[in-house]
Write a protein that holds these residues in place. Structure first.
Motif, PDB file in Angstrom:
ATOM      1  N   LEU A 186       0.972  -1.344  -0.342  1.00 24.11           N
ATOM      2  CA  LEU A 186      -0.276  -0.013  -0.169  1.00 24.11           C
ATOM      3  C   LEU A 186       1.155   1.267  -0.098  1.00 24.11           C
ATOM      4  N   GLY A 187       1.994   0.792   0.471  1.00 22.03           N
ATOM      5  CA  GLY A 187       2.903   2.528   0.119  1.00 22.03           C
ATOM      6  C   GLY A 187       2.586   3.089   1.906  1.00 22.03           C
ATOM      7  N   PRO A 188       3.366   4.259   1.850  1.00 27.16           N
ATOM      8  CA  PRO A 188       2.999   5.597   2.992  1.00 27.16           C
ATOM      9  C   PRO A 188       2.230   6.334   2.478  1.00 27.16           C
ATOM     10  N   SER A 189       1.275   6.175   1.754  1.00 28.29           N
ATOM     11  CA  SER A 189      -0.426   7.025   0.959  1.00 28.29           C
ATOM     12  C   SER A 189      -1.197   5.880   1.397  1.00 28.29           C
ATOM     13  N   GLY A 190      -1.200   4.930   2.064  1.00 31.66           N
ATOM     14  CA  GLY A 190      -2.170   4.170   2.464  1.00 31.66           C
ATOM     15  C   GLY A 190      -2.806   4.202   3.659  1.00 31.66           C
ATOM     16  N   HIS A 191      -3.994   3.754   3.856  1.00 27.37           N
ATOM     17  CA  HIS A 191      -4.912   4.668   5.237  1.00 27.37           C
ATOM     18  C   HIS A 191      -4.807   3.258   6.161  1.00 27.37           C
ATOM     19  N   ASN A 192      -4.432   3.669   7.686  1.00 29.55           N
ATOM     20  CA  ASN A 192      -4.392   3.369   8.553  1.00 29.55           C
ATOM     21  C   ASN A 192      -5.246   2.462   8.919  1.00 29.55           C
ATOM     22  N   GLY A 193      -4.900   0.896   9.068  1.00 28.61           N
ATOM     23  CA  GLY A 193      -6.335  -0.024   9.188  1.00 28.61           C
ATOM     24  C   GLY A 193      -6.807  -0.710   7.282  1.00 28.61           C
ATOM     25  N   SER A 194      -6.204   0.097   6.941  1.00 27.47           N
ATOM     26  CA  SER A 194      -7.338  -1.054   5.351  1.00 27.47           C
ATOM     27  C   SER A 194      -6.306  -2.136   5.248  1.00 27.47           C
ATOM     28  N   THR A 195      -4.840  -1.828   6.092  1.00 22.69           N
ATOM     29  CA  THR A 195      -4.898  -3.869   5.936  1.00 22.69           C
ATOM     30  C   THR A 195      -5.636  -4.921   6.161  1.00 22.69           C
ATOM     31  N   LEU A 196      -6.637  -4.702   6.759  1.00 22.35           N
ATOM     32  CA  LEU A 196      -7.283  -5.295   7.546  1.00 22.35           C
ATOM     33  C   LEU A 196      -8.736  -5.908   6.601  1.00 22.35           C
ATOM     34  N   MET A 197      -8.883  -4.949   6.364  1.00 21.74           N
ATOM     35  CA  MET A 197      -9.943  -5.825   5.005  1.00 21.74           C
ATOM     36  C   MET A 197      -9.778  -6.706   4.369  1.00 21.74           C
ATOM     37  N   PHE A 198      -7.675  -6.199   3.786  1.00 23.15           N
ATOM     38  CA  PHE A 198      -7.505  -7.594   3.394  1.00 23.15           C
ATOM     39  C   PHE A 198      -7.280  -8.895   3.653  1.00 23.15           C
ATOM     40  N   ILE A 199      -6.869  -8.468   4.798  1.00 18.94           N
ATOM     41  CA  ILE A 199      -5.808 -10.133   5.491  1.00 18.94           C
ATOM     42  C   ILE A 199      -7.997 -10.367   5.569  1.00 18.94           C
ATOM     43  N   SER A 200      -8.880  -9.949   5.797  1.00 20.08           N
ATOM     44  CA  SER A 200      -9.926 -10.517   5.895  1.00 20.08           C
ATOM     45  C   SER A 200     -10.968 -11.385   5.139  1.00 20.08           C
ATOM     46  N   LEU A 201      -9.838 -10.836   4.286  1.00 15.59           N
ATOM     47  CA  LEU A 201     -10.050 -11.266   2.681  1.00 15.59           C
ATOM     48  C   LEU A 201      -9.838 -12.106   2.226  1.00 15.59           C
ATOM     49  N   PHE A 202      -8.634 -12.272   2.816  1.00 14.77           N
ATOM     50  CA  PHE A 202      -7.948 -13.247   2.337  1.00 14.77           C
ATOM     51  C   PHE A 202      -8.211 -14.993   3.355  1.00 14.77           C
ATOM     52  N   SER A 203      -8.396 -14.630   4.336  1.00 15.99           N
ATOM     53  CA  SER A 203      -8.592 -15.223   5.176  1.00 15.99           C
ATOM     54  C   SER A 203     -10.483 -16.185   5.061  1.00 15.99           C
ATOM     55  N   LEU A 204     -10.970 -15.446   4.347  1.00 16.60           N
ATOM     56  CA  LEU A 204     -12.237 -16.283   3.779  1.00 16.60           C
ATOM     57  C   LEU A 204     -12.107 -16.709   2.877  1.00 16.60           C
ATOM     58  N   ILE A 205     -11.475 -16.297   1.766  1.00 19.19           N
ATOM     59  CA  ILE A 205     -10.954 -17.139   0.632  1.00 19.19           C
ATOM     60  C   ILE A 205     -10.722 -18.330   0.848  1.00 19.19           C
ATOM     61  N   MET A 206      -9.645 -18.066   1.835  1.00 21.62           N
ATOM     62  CA  MET A 206      -8.558 -19.748   1.587  1.00 21.62           C
ATOM     63  C   MET A 206      -9.635 -20.689   2.441  1.00 21.62           C
ATOM     64  N   PHE A 207     -10.317 -19.765   3.936  1.00 19.89           N
ATOM     65  CA  PHE A 207     -11.187 -21.100   4.435  1.00 19.89           C
ATOM     66  C   PHE A 207     -11.629 -21.359   3.540  1.00 19.89           C
ATOM     67  N   ASN A 208     -13.081 -20.660   2.559  1.00 19.22           N
ATOM     68  CA  ASN A 208     -13.556 -22.024   1.491  1.00 19.22           C
ATOM     69  C   ASN A 208     -13.191 -22.378   0.812  1.00 19.22           C
ATOM     70  N   ASN A 209     -11.814 -22.324   0.513  1.00 20.99           N
ATOM     71  CA  ASN A 209     -11.048 -23.213  -0.825  1.00 20.99           C
ATOM     72  C   ASN A 209     -11.097 -24.107  -0.067  1.00 20.99           C
ATOM     73  N   PHE A 210     -10.251 -24.952   1.484  1.00 23.89           N
ATOM     74  CA  PHE A 210      -9.842 -25.853   2.069  1.00 23.89           C
ATOM     75  C   PHE A 210     -11.037 -26.361   2.798  1.00 23.89           C
ATOM     76  N   LEU A 211     -12.100 -25.622   2.582  1.00 26.68           N
ATOM     77  CA  LEU A 211     -12.832 -26.847   2.861  1.00 26.68           C
ATOM     78  C   LEU A 211     -13.767 -27.369   2.045  1.00 26.68           C
ATOM     79  N   GLY A 212     -13.737 -26.783   0.915  1.00 27.87           N
ATOM     80  CA  GLY A 212     -14.352 -27.417  -0.565  1.00 27.87           C
ATOM     81  C   GLY A 212     -13.629 -28.457  -0.629  1.00 27.87           C
ATOM     82  N   LEU A 213     -12.533 -29.014  -0.483  1.00 23.35           N
ATOM     83  CA  LEU A 213     -11.200 -29.708   0.352  1.00 23.35           C
ATOM     84  C   LEU A 213     -11.813 -31.231   0.693  1.00 23.35           C
TER      85      LEU A 213
END
Length: 226
Positions: A62-89
């Motif tokens: 995101l760099g220095p111009s990124g908003h504080n706390g914006s990484t939380l959204m992308f971490i949540s997105l990663f977690s949701l997709i990863m859990f669903n991909n794993f559960l599908g196995l």
């Protein structure tokens, strides 16, 4: 006997007239460590380290111009997709990430919000992105068209990449699984079993990689509009 190979991806299966397949999307919540323990266990420590590593990675992107706390959204997105991909196995669990219904629902609002934010707050910056630096004047109209098209198809490529990877691996596992019971030769059966185990390990890796790719690309698209 399976009448249609693609029926494993059919979301219309009902139980008591209730379409419960999409509930598998929320099963990942059960795997998230709870905060009710006074002392963290190993699973919590590992998960915390993973989240911290992802936070640092996304913060760098995101760099220095990124908003504080914006990484939380992308971490949540990663977690949701990863859990669903794993559960599908797991057997008999509906793979929601193999449907464009879910992947487009994740990708399109993200892309649209980035575009609206960029064009409203950083209009000149967004126009500058349409013409890469050092482009000859003759090629400028063509570059604007190419950059515009590549911008517009971003949510589609995000969604289709994830869906296609999930479908491809599951179809191979399903094909090999259907071939096994009809095989009488023990040598061929052992080869099929070995291949299935190898494919399952590969699909486990793909489940992590594809969720990481989705989150990283979303982060990069976000960093471009700042």
């Amino acid at each position: 006997m399976m009448t249609n190979l693609f029926s494993v991806f059919d979301p219309s299966t009902t139980i008591l007239n209730l379409s419960l397949n999409w509930l598998s999307t929320f099963l990942g919540i059960l795997l998230i460590p709870t905060s009710y323990w006074l002392l963290p266990n190993r699973f919590q420590v590992i998960w915390s380290n993973i989240l911290l590593t992802l936070h640092k990675e996304f913060k760098t992107l995101l760099g220095p111009s990124g908003h504080n706390g914006s990484t939380l959204m992308f971490i949540s997105l990663f977690s949701l997709i990863m859990f669903n991909n794993f559960l599908g196995l797991f057997p008999y669990i509906f793979t929601s990430t193999s449907h464009l219904t879910l992947t487009l629902t994740l990708a399109f609002p993200l892309w649209l919000s980035f575009m609206l934010y960029g064009w409203i707050n950083h209009t000149q910056h967004m126009f500058a992105h349409l013409v890469p630096q050092g482009t000859p004047p003759v090629l400028m109209p063509f570059m604007v068209c190419i950059e515009t098209i590549s911008n517009v198809i971003r949510p589609g490529t995000l969604a289709v990449r994830l869906t296609a990877n999930m479908i491809a691996g599951h179809l191979l596992l399903t094909l090999l699984g259907n071939t096994g019971p009809m095989t009488t030769n023990y040598i061929i059966l052992s080869i099929i079993l070995t291949t299935q185990i190898a494919l399952l390990v590969l699909e486990s890796a793909v489940a992590i990689i594809q969720s990481y790719v989705f989150a990283v690309l979303s982060t990069l698209y976000s960093s471009e509009v700042n």
